[in-house]
Structures are given as C-alpha cells and as structure tokens.
Write a protein that holds these residues in place. Structure first.
Motif, PDB file in Angstrom:
ATOM      1  N   PRO A 210     -13.090 -22.442  -4.527  1.00  0.00           N
ATOM      2  CA  PRO A 210     -13.283 -22.556  -3.357  1.00  0.00           C
ATOM      3  C   PRO A 210     -13.150 -20.986  -2.491  1.00  0.00           C
ATOM      4  CG  PRO A 210     -11.005 -21.702  -4.768  1.00  0.00           C
ATOM      5  CD  PRO A 210     -11.852 -22.434  -5.822  1.00  0.00           C
ATOM      6  N   ALA A 211     -12.845 -20.552  -1.457  1.00  0.00           N
ATOM      7  CA  ALA A 211     -14.099 -20.276  -1.170  1.00  0.00           C
ATOM      8  C   ALA A 211     -12.272 -18.778  -1.254  1.00  0.00           C
ATOM      9  CB  ALA A 211     -13.509 -20.138   0.782  1.00  0.00           C
ATOM     10  N   GLY A 212     -13.317 -17.606  -1.547  1.00  0.00           N
ATOM     11  CA  GLY A 212     -12.671 -16.709  -1.916  1.00  0.00           C
ATOM     12  C   GLY A 212     -12.605 -16.098  -3.776  1.00  0.00           C
ATOM     13  N   GLY A 213     -12.093 -17.901  -4.310  1.00  0.00           N
ATOM     14  CA  GLY A 213     -12.762 -18.035  -5.636  1.00  0.00           C
ATOM     15  C   GLY A 213     -11.202 -18.002  -6.262  1.00  0.00           C
ATOM     16  N   ARG A 214     -10.353 -17.963  -5.938  1.00  0.00           N
ATOM     17  CA  ARG A 214      -8.326 -18.142  -6.449  1.00  0.00           C
ATOM     18  C   ARG A 214      -8.094 -19.457  -5.777  1.00  0.00           C
ATOM     19  NH1 ARG A 214      -8.327 -12.573  -7.585  1.00  0.00           N
ATOM     20  NH2 ARG A 214      -5.709 -12.893  -7.910  1.00  0.00           N
ATOM     21  N   TRP A 215      -7.284 -20.385  -6.953  1.00  0.00           N
ATOM     22  CA  TRP A 215      -6.289 -20.888  -6.412  1.00  0.00           C
ATOM     23  C   TRP A 215      -4.300 -20.329  -6.807  1.00  0.00           C
ATOM     24  CZ3 TRP A 215     -10.580 -24.265  -9.274  1.00  0.00           C
ATOM     25  CH2 TRP A 215     -11.002 -25.081  -8.269  1.00  0.00           C
ATOM     26  N   PRO A 216      -3.710 -20.950  -5.924  1.00  0.00           N
ATOM     27  CA  PRO A 216      -2.374 -20.320  -6.216  1.00  0.00           C
ATOM     28  C   PRO A 216      -1.786 -21.357  -8.592  1.00  0.00           C
ATOM     29  CG  PRO A 216      -2.076 -21.855  -4.626  1.00  0.00           C
ATOM     30  CD  PRO A 216      -3.633 -22.087  -4.850  1.00  0.00           C
ATOM     31  N   TYR A 217      -1.162 -20.733  -8.832  1.00  0.00           N
ATOM     32  CA  TYR A 217       0.012 -21.055  -9.789  1.00  0.00           C
ATOM     33  C   TYR A 217       1.411 -21.035  -9.928  1.00  0.00           C
ATOM     34  CZ  TYR A 217      -0.892 -16.761 -12.641  1.00  0.00           C
ATOM     35  OH  TYR A 217      -0.403 -15.410 -12.654  1.00  0.00           O
TER      36      TYR A 217
END
Length: 240
Positions: A210-217
């Motif tokens: 994703p844009a910004g290179g981060r996914w929540p976990y």
C-alpha cells in the motif's frame, strides 16, 4: 481456503480475535483452540513485535517481557491478525498432513510443503530453552510449526495453526501450543520470543504494497493463568 487480499503470520510462536485472546473455551480440530472475546490483561508486555514483508519472505517476530520478580507465564495460544494485502493459497501448493508430520517429521513431507523456518525461545526454571521450527503447509486452512527442542530434554512436536478470515476482513493465524511445549521435564516453560520466516511463493502471496508501505496488525498471546497480552502495530511492506 482462499482468503483474497488478506494477511497471516505461525510462531510462533510462538496464539487473537479482533477483541483479544484468552484461555481456550473450546477446541477446534487438530487441537487449535477457540478463544473468548474478553479476558484479564496480563502484566506481561508484548515488546519488540514486528511484521515485515520483503520480496522473498514474510518475517514475524514476537517478544514477551514480564515485570521483575514475575515468572514467565506459560503460553497456551497465540494469534496474529493482519489487514488486507496477503493471501494464503495452501491448497495450490504441495501439502503435508499432520499425521505424516507427527510420524515422520518434516523429512517425510514433500519438499515443496516446507514453506519457512523459525525459532522459539523460552525459559524453564531460569534455563534458556530454544526450539527450532520448520514451517509446513497443511493445506487451504492449516499451517504447522514442526518444533524440536534439545535442551533441557529432547522434545519433538507440532504446533498446529489455523488460517481464517476474521470479521471485518483480513487474515489471521491461530496457534495452539501443545502440552509438551508448556511444560518440559516437569518444569513450566515461559515463552519469551517467537520468530517466523515464511517464503512468499505459491502458498503465501502478497499483493502490491500500500501507499506508505505499511499494513496494520494485531497480536496477542493467551496464558495458562487466564490472562492475555496484546499489541497493535504496523507491518512494513517492500516490493523490491
């Protein structure tokens, strides 16, 4: 099971519903425990937790720390939930059954069913215990952590993991630590760290970052005393 556009961790360490994770209230097949939505908070902190998606692997690290003077608690289950971005296609890759894994070990499985490796570190009566992990594809809904401990005694066992799509989307893995990893040589074993490295390939695929290179976990561990420790964070993602 194909869970499109979602993420997993496994590792270990290595046991959480959207609201948290607790002592098992029921048990699914292969010994994977279901967990209630509300449990008491543990004094144990989930520190140093990270999820990183590189072009070759998904790497997960879970570290626990208890207050001074508190014995490391025995972990029963662990769960990692990640948002969209990763899909598990275990049915499209070579698999190994739990029966084969328990009877013959990873060496009895098809080579393509070995999808990663890892390490679990625990403390038993102040002695450090290290478990070497081989991550094995069990099919559309299952992943197995074949674990070998050599000190203080030799233990060879399997941590079953279940892959599901949680409410609201995403992908989660639930791990149930078997009794022989909760107590070793009659001494309670306190989990301190779990590291897993899973190959990006036919079983585990990752969409464009994703844009910004981060996914929540979200991560949590449930302990034998009925408490649970939780942590939320952001998984890093790198396509190249």
């Amino acid at each position: 099971m194909h869970v499109p556009g979602k993420l997993l961790v496994l590792a270990a360490l290595v046991a959480l519903p959207a609201a948290g994770c607790g002592a098992a209230s029921s048990r699914d097949r292969d010994g994977v425990a279901a967990t209630p939505a509300t449990v008491r908070a543990s004094p144990v902190a989930v520190l140093g937790t990270s999820v990183a998606l590189t072009p070759a692997r998904a790497q997960v690290r879970l570290a626990l720390r208890q207050p001074d003077g508190v014995d490391p608690p025995v972990a029963r289950t662990a769960r990692l939930v990640l948002a969209e971005g990763v899909a598990w296609h275990g049915g499209d890759a070579p698999t190994c059954s739990l029966r084969t894994l328990r009877s013959a070990g990873p060496g009895g499985c098809p080579r393509g069913a070995i999808v990663g490796s890892g390490e679990a570190i625990g403390v038993a009566d102040a002695a450090k215990t290290v478990g070497r992990i081989v991550v094995v594809n069990g099919g559309p809904d299952d992943v197995y952590l074949a674990t070998t401990v050599r000190n203080p005694v030799y233990v060879k066992t399997v941590v079953p993991g279940r892959l599901t799509a949680p409410p609201g989307g995403g992908l989660q893995i639930d791990l149930a630590f078997p009794p022989d990893l909760q107590t070793i040589a009659g001494v309670p074993l306190g989990l301190q760290q779990l590291r897993l490295s899973i190959i990006r390939g036919r079983a585990l695929t990752v969409a464009a970052c994703p844009a910004g290179g981060r996914w929540p976990y979200r991560a949590s561990v449930a302990f034998a005393d009925g408490t649970a420790a939780r942590r939320s964070g952001a998984a890093t993602c790198r396509d190249a």
